[in-house]
Design a protein around this motif. Structure first.
Motif, short mmCIF file in Angstrom:
data_model
loop_
_atom_site.label_atom_id
_atom_site.label_comp_id
_atom_site.label_asym_id
_atom_site.label_seq_id
_atom_site.Cartn_x
_atom_site.Cartn_y
_atom_site.Cartn_z
N GLY A 33 0.83 -1.19 0.00
CA GLY A 33 0.00 0.00 0.00
C GLY A 33 0.87 1.24 0.00
O GLY A 33 2.08 1.18 0.22
N VAL A 34 0.25 2.37 -0.26
CA VAL A 34 0.92 3.67 -0.19
C VAL A 34 0.53 4.31 1.14
O VAL A 34 -0.66 4.40 1.46
N VAL A 35 1.52 4.70 1.93
CA VAL A 35 1.28 5.23 3.28
C VAL A 35 1.65 6.71 3.31
O VAL A 35 2.70 7.12 2.82
N THR A 36 0.76 7.52 3.89
CA THR A 36 1.00 8.95 4.03
C THR A 36 1.29 9.28 5.50
O THR A 36 1.16 8.43 6.38
N THR A 37 1.67 10.52 5.77
CA THR A 37 2.16 10.89 7.10
C THR A 37 1.09 10.84 8.18
O THR A 37 1.41 10.93 9.37
N ASP A 38 -0.17 10.71 7.80
CA ASP A 38 -1.23 10.55 8.79
C ASP A 38 -1.48 9.08 9.14
O ASP A 38 -2.39 8.76 9.90
N GLY A 39 -0.65 8.18 8.57
CA GLY A 39 -0.80 6.76 8.86
C GLY A 39 -1.81 6.04 8.01
O GLY A 39 -2.02 4.83 8.18
N ARG A 40 -2.43 6.74 7.08
CA ARG A 40 -3.44 6.10 6.23
C ARG A 40 -2.77 5.24 5.16
O ARG A 40 -1.70 5.58 4.65
N HIS A 42 -3.27 3.77 1.42
CA HIS A 42 -4.01 3.98 0.19
C HIS A 42 -3.74 2.81 -0.76
O HIS A 42 -2.63 2.32 -0.87
N ALA A 43 -4.78 2.38 -1.46
CA ALA A 43 -4.65 1.35 -2.51
C ALA A 43 -4.05 0.05 -1.98
O ALA A 43 -3.15 -0.52 -2.60
N LEU A 44 -4.54 -0.40 -0.83
CA LEU A 44 -4.05 -1.65 -0.26
C LEU A 44 -4.29 -2.81 -1.23
O LEU A 44 -5.38 -2.98 -1.77
N THR A 45 -3.25 -3.61 -1.43
CA THR A 45 -3.33 -4.77 -2.31
C THR A 45 -2.76 -5.97 -1.57
O THR A 45 -1.68 -5.88 -0.99
N VAL A 46 -3.49 -7.08 -1.56
CA VAL A 46 -3.06 -8.28 -0.85
C VAL A 46 -3.17 -9.49 -1.79
O VAL A 46 -4.19 -9.67 -2.45
N HIS A 67 3.83 -1.26 -8.06
CA HIS A 67 3.54 -0.31 -9.15
C HIS A 67 2.04 -0.09 -9.28
O HIS A 67 1.58 1.05 -9.49
N ARG A 68 1.27 -1.17 -9.15
CA ARG A 68 -0.19 -1.03 -9.25
C ARG A 68 -0.75 -0.20 -8.11
O ARG A 68 -1.67 0.61 -8.30
N ALA A 69 -0.20 -0.37 -6.90
CA ALA A 69 -0.67 0.39 -5.75
C ALA A 69 -0.38 1.88 -5.92
O ALA A 69 -1.22 2.73 -5.62
N ASP A 314 -5.12 -5.92 10.15
CA ASP A 314 -4.35 -6.61 9.12
C ASP A 314 -3.36 -5.72 8.39
O ASP A 314 -2.51 -6.22 7.65
N VAL A 315 -3.47 -4.40 8.55
CA VAL A 315 -2.55 -3.50 7.83
C VAL A 315 -1.38 -3.06 8.70
O VAL A 315 -0.61 -2.19 8.32
#
Length: 336
Positions: A33-40, A42-46, A67-69, A314-315
């Motif tokens: 996934g892509v993680v931002t400074t607020d801890g969120r 984005h685009a979680l892929t499993v 790359h897809r995330a 799970d994240v």
């Protein structure tokens, strides 16, 4: 450093907070996934790890997921770094996976260098449970604590600690291997090669293996009809009243409770956080472990320490890997 200062330190030239790609390599699944400074996240892929394919094939799929995330996250800026979480032993300084037991055949894999080449940005490798401890301390159940212990109970058992507000990495970067504390000397063989480790009793893999051993020995249980047998099936059967499943589960919580009590006595933490797939059993796992600590830990540790489930679910390892990369960027800015 507080959250506002950390975000300001890592802010790019355009004024935007950075985003990082986070890669988590587990024995059962890959999570990206892509993680931002607020801890969120984005685009979680499993996806399943399919570890039997070997490192080249698995890493190729992991990079494709990355790359897809990044594309799916739809952010207005590129990622500034990549954080990677994986079970050790590993060398975080050089980015090399040395020989993780949950990934047989992965010997001296230069994952950090491969990741930097693939994505064109700095890459930072960290033990998965250590990264998860950092994630829980920054954004999860342990937010605001000074000293906390994290245990992940999944395919294997890992651990991490924040002591006095700082992440404990150890002299060579592999500190916190709490899954390999000895709970039954001379007992079951562990993936690390020793006999009697905590992991050999309470990991999801070994809960199922212990149940299977009893079935082969002739124990009467509804689990005999279950294929494949998993820790979740053992927990479900125990809840439904299966006596043998209850026996297996009670041994699991008894061993885990003893180990957590020992850790509380050693570290005297504010909080013990339990995460990983086996904790999906919820109170069935948590309550007896917490009761063991309250009953058996030495005072005043027993009163001070609480045992809770991970807040990031799970994240947790994805968030942890992201925090590792964000903190590394902060360090680079501070030393520039």
């Amino acid at each position: 450093m507080n959250e506002a200062t950390r975000a300001h330190a890592t802010r790019g030239a355009g004024g935007a907070d950075p985003a990082v790609l986070a890669l988590d390599i587990g024995g059962t699944k890959l999570a990206v996934g892509v993680v931002t400074t607020d801890g969120r996240v984005h685009a979680l892929t499993v996806e399943p790890t399919r570890r039997w394919e070997g490192p080249d094939a698995v890493i190729a799929r992991l990079f494709d997921m990355g790359h897809r995330a990044v594309e799916a996250a739809g952010l207005d800026r590129p990622v500034s770094a990549v954080g990677i979480s994986c079970g050790g032993p590993l060398d975080s300084a050089t980015g090399v996976l040395i020989s993780p037991p949950h990934l047989p055949g992965w010997l001296d894999v230069p994952l950090g260098e491969m990741t930097r080449t693939e994505f064109g940005v700095p890459a930072f490798l960290e033990n998965d449970a250590t990264a998860a401890a950092l994630g829980e301390h920054r954004f999860g159940a342990a937010r605001g604590t000074t000293t906390m212990i994290y245990l992940t109970i999944s395919t294997g058992v890992g651990g991490g600690a924040v002591i006095g507000g700082s992440l404990h990495r150890g002299a060579a970067g592999n500190g916190g291997e709490l899954g390999h504390v000895m709970v039954r000397p001379g007992g079951r063989t562990c993936s690390c090669g020793r006999r009697g480790c905590l992991e050999a009793y309470v990991s999801g893999t070994n809960i199922a293996a212990r149940a299977s051993e009893g079935i082969r020995a002739g124990r009467t249980t509804s689990l005999a009809a279950v294929d494949p047998l998993t820790a979740a099936e053992v927990a479900a059967a125990a809840t439904a009243g299966d006596a043998y499943a209850r026996e297996v589960w009670d041994e699991t919580t008894d061993v885990l409770g003893q180990a957590v009590t020992d850790l509380v006595n050693v570290f005297e933490p504010d909080l013990v956080v339990l995460g990983g797939g086996v904790t999906r059993s919820g109170a069935m796992l948590l309550d007896p472990v917490a009761e063991a600590v309250a009953r058996d830990a030495m005072p005043p540790a027993a009163k001070a320490a609480r045992v809770v489930l991970a807040g990031l679910g799970d994240v947790v390892c994805v968030v942890g890997a992201g925090v590792v990369a964000l903190d590394a960027l902060t360090t680079e800015v501070e030393h520039a």
